[in-house]
Each structure stands twice: as C-alpha cells, then as structure tokens.
Design a protein around this motif. Structure first.
Motif, PDB file in Angstrom:
ATOM      1  N   THR A 252       7.410   0.745   7.402  1.00  0.00           N
ATOM      2  CA  THR A 252       6.061   0.446   7.880  1.00  0.00           C
ATOM      3  C   THR A 252       5.839  -1.056   7.787  1.00  0.00           C
ATOM      4  OG1 THR A 252       5.225   0.987   5.670  1.00  0.00           O
ATOM      5  CG2 THR A 252       5.031   2.676   7.364  1.00  0.00           C
TER       6      THR A 252
ATOM      7  N   THR B  16       1.114  -0.427  10.704  1.00  0.00           N
ATOM      8  CA  THR B  16      -0.021   0.109   9.940  1.00  0.00           C
ATOM      9  C   THR B  16      -1.370  -0.306  10.522  1.00  0.00           C
ATOM     10  OG1 THR B  16      -0.335  -1.741   8.400  1.00  0.00           O
ATOM     11  CG2 THR B  16       1.365  -0.097   7.846  1.00  0.00           C
TER      12      THR B  16
ATOM     13  N   LYS C  74      -2.946   7.708   7.870  1.00  0.00           N
ATOM     14  CA  LYS C  74      -2.210   8.253   6.718  1.00  0.00           C
ATOM     15  C   LYS C  74      -1.823   9.717   6.961  1.00  0.00           C
ATOM     16  CE  LYS C  74      -5.299   6.510   3.755  1.00  0.00           C
ATOM     17  NZ  LYS C  74      -5.983   6.130   2.486  1.00  0.00           N
TER      18      LYS C  74
ATOM     19  N   TYR D 204       1.095   9.567   9.220  1.00  0.00           N
ATOM     20  CA  TYR D 204       2.268   9.072   8.489  1.00  0.00           C
ATOM     21  C   TYR D 204       2.935  10.210   7.720  1.00  0.00           C
ATOM     22  CZ  TYR D 204       4.931   6.336   5.022  1.00  0.00           C
ATOM     23  OH  TYR D 204       5.925   5.828   4.216  1.00  0.00           O
TER      24      TYR D 204
ATOM     25  N   ILE E 215      -0.009   3.455   1.039  1.00  0.00           N
ATOM     26  CA  ILE E 215       1.149   4.130   1.634  1.00  0.00           C
ATOM     27  C   ILE E 215       1.986   4.786   0.539  1.00  0.00           C
ATOM     28  CG2 ILE E 215       3.222   3.817   3.039  1.00  0.00           C
ATOM     29  CD1 ILE E 215       1.779   1.457   4.383  1.00  0.00           C
TER      30      ILE E 215
END
Length: 413
Positions: A277, A300, A309, A312, A342
């Motif tokens: 990322t 991001t 998120k 992700y 993250i």
C-alpha cells in the motif's frame, strides 16, 4: 460644562469597572485552585491599584474622574462584593490603595457577568452524560477552569464538543460506509459547514486525548468515513475483482474502483506474493508502472476511509497466508498514523504489516526536502512503532520528517 462632567463620569465609571473585572478575573483563577475568595495558599484575592498592577488609576489627571472612580468602587463595597483599602496619607477616601474580594459571586452579580466557575459548572452538567464514553471531556473542563482555550474552544463553548459527539455517534452507526460530510452537516445542524468548523474538537474526541498532536482535517474525516465525494480505490496487479454484478480485471497500469462496491477478489496463482500500500498518488503511479508480476499495489488516498479499509480486507482474504504485506508512506506523524490503521486491518485478519521505505536513516542527507518533526509528534510516532513492533523504524527516527514523494521509488526486498 455638563459635557465635561458627563465625560468625567464616564471615564471614572469605566475605569472602576475595569478594575472590578480584573479583580473578578483573579477570583476566577483562584477558584480554579480553591474557594473563590482565596488562592490555593489561602491568600485573599486582591488588586493593588499600583503602578505594577493597575497603572491606569494612577494616571487619572482630573480630580473629577478619580472621584467618580472611587465612588463606583464604594458602590461595589456597599453591595458586599469588595472591600476598599484607602491610602489615608492622601486624605479622607481620596486615593484607593487596593481592593479586596469579599464575595466572588456577589462581585459577578454586581458586574452582571457570569463567572467562570458557574460557566464551567454548567458545562460539567452538560458533559456529564458523555464523560464515561469520552474521558477527554474531563480535560476540557480542567482547561476551562484555568481560563484556557482547548482545541479552539473557550470556557463554556460546549456546543462544539456536544455536536462532535453527535457526529461520532452517527459515523459509528454507519461504520464502513462513506458519508457525504456536508449533507450530514446540513442534516444534523442545518449548517452544511458546521462539521468542518468543529473538527479540532472532533479530532480530540476521536483521538481520545486533547494533548496529542492534532490530525490533518482531511485525515480525520477519512478516518470517520466523512467524504466530500466518494473515494476511488486504485489497484495495480494481476487480480480480478467482483465488482457489483460483474468481474473486472485490474489491467495495467491500474484500475480504479468504488471501494463500497467491491465484493471479493481473486488473485492469479503466483502473482499475489506481496501487497504494497502506498500513501501518495505520485509514488503510486511510479510503483504501478514498475510493478513486478508477483506484486499488488494499492493507493491509500492519504488516511484510509472505512470503505477503503473494508475493501483492503477483501484483498487480504484473497492472498495466500504467506504473502508479504508492506506499507510505504511519509516519514511523519500522518504517515505513521495511516500505517497504524492499515496494521490494525491486518491484525484483525491474523496477519502482520511491515513498513517499507520509512526508515529515516536510510534517506541520504541533502537528497530530499525535510522539515522539523516536533517533539510531540516524534513521541507519538515512537508509541505507534512500539504498538506494532516496528523497532527498526523507531530506531531510525530522527528530528526531521521526510515526504514520500521526495524519495526515489523502490520495491521491498
């Protein structure tokens, strides 16, 4: 002549009020430590009308001005608010030496001013239902007792804090969704820009600590899912994404997705060995062009939003358990805060995140533009590194911040 008398009365009364207001301010400061009439050491609250403490009184040129000032102070004394000490060497009640507080609440009533201790007491009652969930409000009250501003709010300005709590509660009820900030602001407060006006207080509540370094406004809003427009998740890699009702391949150099519509992902065999990322758009473009076949790169967009998120995590689930997870961002507080968010996503999936390119001592001096890293930001970065086991990055941290765009693009080894 009448005009001169009126001016004298006005000057004298205004000066007396100024002295009484200054005495009340001292009483408010004393009340933050103990009873309103005394300070912590039990000393009485006074105001000498001296060159050091109140020189305006000594500089009155006209006898009439001074007489009106003295008379106004005596009215406050008759009201039971103060005592007046006279300098008897100057004659009978001709020159005030100092004024002493007798009744702080009485002085406030005499002046028609709501004293700070009442303002804070009311604020405490208004905060009471929320203090357990937001302990930072206790620190707000403590700052206000001392007459200090906190996150731009003056004593008694509870609306910024209560409105911020309302915003947090709404965002929590829509966790994982992107929320149009100005539409929400208009809906909650009938003011489309109210949330943007109260963001320093909102940030303190989200951080849970009013003393921490303030976030950037856009970072805070992304963290809460507040957006001016829906974000786009940019992906580069040999991966197919279930996107709404169809499957879309991430062709070179990259593809943009609305993160809220991503359902699942499938990584080509052998291609999902590492996921990187990247915080900044310039670097993402460079890394997407240079991408090895076994790597996936995701932008991001600064601080990741809840919908980002969630998307992700979809990619994490598609990767082999042995896949390496890296993040590359700015070497500053914002960069480490992004990495921390993250890392939490990874932790929730039983994985761990490593940092790439965020060791300050690996950046050659003079090759990039740097800026000072304030001590409070440095302390918070070290706390984040300790939380996630990023010991190398903590050990390499210096006194300067480094922007990611200033560093040459390179891949994790």
């Amino acid at each position: 002549m009448a005009d001169d008398d009126d001016k004298s009365a006005g000057r004298g009364a205004a000066l007396a009020r100024k002295a009484l207001e200054r005495l009340l301010a001292r009483a408010e400061n004393a009340a933050a430590k103990g009873p309103a009439q005394t300070d912590r050491a039990g000393r009485s609250v006074t105001l000498p009308l001296s060159e050091k403490s109140f020189p305006e009184y000594l500089r009155l040129q006209r006898h009439a001005d001074k007489a009106v000032c003295n008379a106004s102070l005596q009215l406050a004394e008759l009201d039971g608010a103060i005592s007046v000490e006279w300098d008897h060497r100057a004659g009978e009640r001709a020159h005030v030496q100092r004024i002493l507080l007798r009744d702080g609440a009485g002085l406030a009533r005499h002046l028609g001013i709501e004293p700070r201790w009442d303002v804070v007491a009311l604020a405490k009652r208004q905060f009471e239902p929320h203090v357990a969930a937001h302990p930072v409000l206790a620190h707000v009250l403590e700052a206000w007792r001392k007459g200090n501003l906190l996150r731009g709010t003056r004593p008694g300005e509870v609306a910024s804090w209560l409105d911020s709590i309302q915003v947090m509660q709404y965002c929590a009820s829509r966790r994982g969704d992107d929320i149009a900030i100005r539409r929400l602001s208009a809906s909650l407060f009938r003011d489309s820009k109210r949330i943007e006006a109260i963001w320093p207080a909102l940030d303190a509540l989200v951080q849970g600590d009013a003393t921490m370094v303030q976030s950037e406004m856009e970072e805070l809003f992304s963290e809460l899912g507040l957006v001016k427009f829906p974000p786009t998740l940019l992906v580069a890699g040999n991966v197919a994404v279930s996107y709404g009702d169809e499957t879309v391949r991430a062709s070179r150099p990259y593809v943009g997705f609305a993160p809220s519509v991503i359902r699942s992902a499938h990584v080509d065999p052998g291609s999902g060995q590492r996921l990187l990322t990247v915080e900044n758009l310039t670097t993402f473009h460079e890394m997407a062009v240079q991408r090895p076949d076994d790597a996936i790169v995701i932008y991001t967009g600064g601080m990741p939003s809840p919908s980002w998120k969630r998307a992700y995590v979809v990619f994490l689930k598609a990767l082999a358990p042995t896949a390496a997870l890296h993040h590359w961002g700015d070497i500053d507080l914002g960069g480490f805060r992004i990495a921390s968010h993250i890392a939490k996503c990874c932790e929730q999936e039983g994985r761990s995140l490593r940092l790439h390119g965020m060791r300050a001592n690996a950046v050659l001096p003079g090759t990039v533009t740097r800026r000072e890293l304030v001590p409070s930001a440095r302390r918070e970065i070290l706390r984040i590194c300790e939380r996630w086991g990023w010991g190398d990055e903590a050990g390499a941290l210096g006194a300067l911040a480094v922007e990611q765009e200033a560093m040459d693009p390179c891949w994790p080894e």
